[in-house]
Design an enzyme around this catalytic site. Structure first.
Site, mmCIF file in Angstrom:
data_model
loop_
_atom_site.group_PDB
_atom_site.id
_atom_site.type_symbol
_atom_site.label_atom_id
_atom_site.label_comp_id
_atom_site.label_asym_id
_atom_site.label_seq_id
_atom_site.Cartn_x
_atom_site.Cartn_y
_atom_site.Cartn_z
ATOM 1 N N GLU A 47 -5.059 4.062 6.663
ATOM 2 C CA GLU A 47 -4.760 3.952 5.236
ATOM 3 C C GLU A 47 -5.165 5.206 4.466
ATOM 4 O O GLU A 47 -4.469 5.617 3.537
ATOM 5 C CB GLU A 47 -5.461 2.718 4.664
ATOM 6 C CG GLU A 47 -4.982 2.318 3.282
ATOM 7 C CD GLU A 47 -5.439 0.930 2.892
ATOM 8 O OE1 GLU A 47 -5.916 0.778 1.747
ATOM 9 O OE2 GLU A 47 -5.337 0.005 3.707
ATOM 10 N N ARG A 100 0.836 -1.210 0.000
ATOM 11 C CA ARG A 100 0.000 0.000 0.000
ATOM 12 C C ARG A 100 0.871 1.261 0.000
ATOM 13 O O ARG A 100 0.570 2.240 0.665
ATOM 14 C CB ARG A 100 -0.943 0.014 1.201
ATOM 15 C CG ARG A 100 -1.906 -1.152 1.259
ATOM 16 C CD ARG A 100 -2.840 -1.201 0.040
ATOM 17 N NE ARG A 100 -3.608 -2.427 0.078
ATOM 18 C CZ ARG A 100 -3.192 -3.586 -0.467
ATOM 19 N NH1 ARG A 100 -2.041 -3.633 -1.110
ATOM 20 N NH2 ARG A 100 -3.939 -4.658 -0.410
ATOM 21 N N SER A 110 -10.917 -0.176 3.562
ATOM 22 C CA SER A 110 -10.118 -0.624 4.705
ATOM 23 C C SER A 110 -9.469 0.599 5.347
ATOM 24 O O SER A 110 -8.660 1.277 4.721
ATOM 25 C CB SER A 110 -9.046 -1.612 4.246
ATOM 26 O OG SER A 110 -9.637 -2.770 3.703
#
Length: 422
Positions: A412, A166, A306
């Site tokens: 995130e 990520r 998420s």
């Protein structure tokens, strides 16, 4: 005046002083350069699916690339026996799932497992999106960017981009430390994506690369199946967890034209069919259609996806977790051996179960913000949450996981005007 609440999937955030949608490559560069030259805060936004913004007014410029062309410079069907690679170029403003649907329809393999991820092509390489055994890093050939430092355009290769879990060089240019904004390039990276060229494979079949997906398809991991079947299964699995965006957002004024109409219609149909068949009440008591004749909003989808990244721990840190905690081989930021665990598992086992809401929270049906009723990793706006409501919930989860397991959860999403440092 446009607000972040109108252009983000979680539906919170303050009004924007200046919102521009350039329709040309030069226009994008000029909009970015104008903001930089005047020292104004700059936010280049894609689909708004990975952002949590304060309710305070944003006294700067928000740029949303309105270029959405997808082209195939190669032969879509290579000569039999030759290299099966097919290059596809997409402008940064193209909707990501539009891109996936387009490539699958052409019989190309490489991104079918990334179906249903909200956002744009430009944002996908910043975040290095991944799901169900695929990562965008594996199929990026090059990225054309505007370098805000040198005031030039350049082509970045995968080696230049330093893709990680990520993460990419684009994303890390925004941060001094995890969730800690850099002094200069935040909330927009040093490199602003203009277009991305992907190297896909001409094949109507793809590889099932993830256990949950294999189970849904009734095959073993590693099996080869039609990419259309893989895409359908991914969308179904994501829908069952509330991890698709709410397609009703695309009828709102600020979102019109940002996704292809045929794909919006298909998404609306899936939403209506899912509500009718699974009986799950992510709709907070709503059933059927709303006053506009659209499927009722599914508030489990009003999220940033998420919300926390799966922690990557040292072996010594991982050894302190309960024996049944998930563990996967991973690489630490310094290149050393690490252990990845599941943020969702940590959250659930710290006592934050599906649907958890803070005591005293008020809003629709008494709840303004909660964990998804389907998935503990998604923080959701139940219809009228403020940014402060989401932040309070996020901080409660972070504190609980830290107290129970000694693990710091890193958000995130890009957090603008909000401090969620672990």
């Amino acid at each position: 005046m446009t607000s972040f609440a109108e252009i983000t999937t979680i539906g919170v955030g303050g009004h924007i002083a200046r919102f521009v949608e350039p329709t040309t490559r030069v226009g994008v560069i000029e909009a970015v350069e104008e903001a930089d030259s005047k020292g104004l805060p700059l936010c280049v936004i894609g689909g708004g699916s990975n952002m949590l913004v304060s309710d305070e007014p944003f006294e700067g410029v928000v740029v949303r690339d309105a270029r959405r062309r997808i082209t195939v410079p190669d032969e879509a069907a290579p000569v039999e026996g030759e290299d099966r690679t097919v290059h596809v170029n997409a402008e940064a403003g193209a909707n990501w799932d539009d891109f996936v649907a387009f490539t699958v329809s052409l019989g190309l393999e490489g991104v079918e497992g990334l179906s249903g991820i909200p956002g744009t092509v430009g944002a996908c390489v910043v975040q290095n999106i991944g799901a169900y055994g695929q990562e965008v890093a594996t199929c990026v050939e090059s990225v054309e960017v505007w370098d805000r430092e040198t005031k030039t355009t350049c082509e970045l290769t995968p080696e230049d981009l330093h893709f990680g879990y990520r993460s990419s060089a684009l994303k890390t240019s925004m941060y001094a430390a995890p969730a800690t904004p850099a002094d200069r390039f935040f909330p927009t990276p040093r490199y602003v994506v203009l277009s991305v060229t992907f190297a896909l494979r001409h094949s109507a079949n793809g590889t099932v690369g993830f256990g949950q997906l294999a189970k849904a398809l009734g095959v073993d991991v590693g099996a080869r199946m039609r990419t259309t079947a893989i895409r359908d299964a991914v969308l179904a699995v994501r829908a069952s967890k509330g991890m698709l965006e709410d397609p009703t957002r695309y009828v709102e004024t600020a979102m019109i034209g940002t996704k292809r109409e045929e794909n919006i219609i298909a998404d609306l149909r899936r939403l209506a069919d899912g509500a009718a068949s699974d009986g799950h009440d992510g709709h907070d008591g709503q059933n059927g259609q709303n006053h506009s004749g659209l499927p009722a909003a599914d508030y489990d989808r009003h999220s940033c996806g998420s919300f926390f990244m799966n922690p990557i721990l040292t072996p010594e840190e991982a050894a302190k977790l309960p024996e049944d905690a998930p563990r996967f081989a991973a690489t630490l930021p310094d290149g050393g051996e690490g252990v990845k665990t599941s943020a969702a598992w940590l959250i659930d086992h710290a006592g934050f179960h599906k649907g958890f809401a803070l005591a005293g929270a008020s809003g629709r049906d008494g709840v303004s913000a909660s964990l998804s009723t389907r998935h503990t990793l998604a923080l959701t706006n139940r219809g009228d949450a403020s940014s402060d409501d989401i932040v309070a919930l996020a901080k409660a989860v972070q504190a609980g996981v830290r107290e129970r397991f000694g693990v710091a959860l890193v958000p995130e999403p890009v957090c603008v005007g909000i401090d969620l440092r672990p």
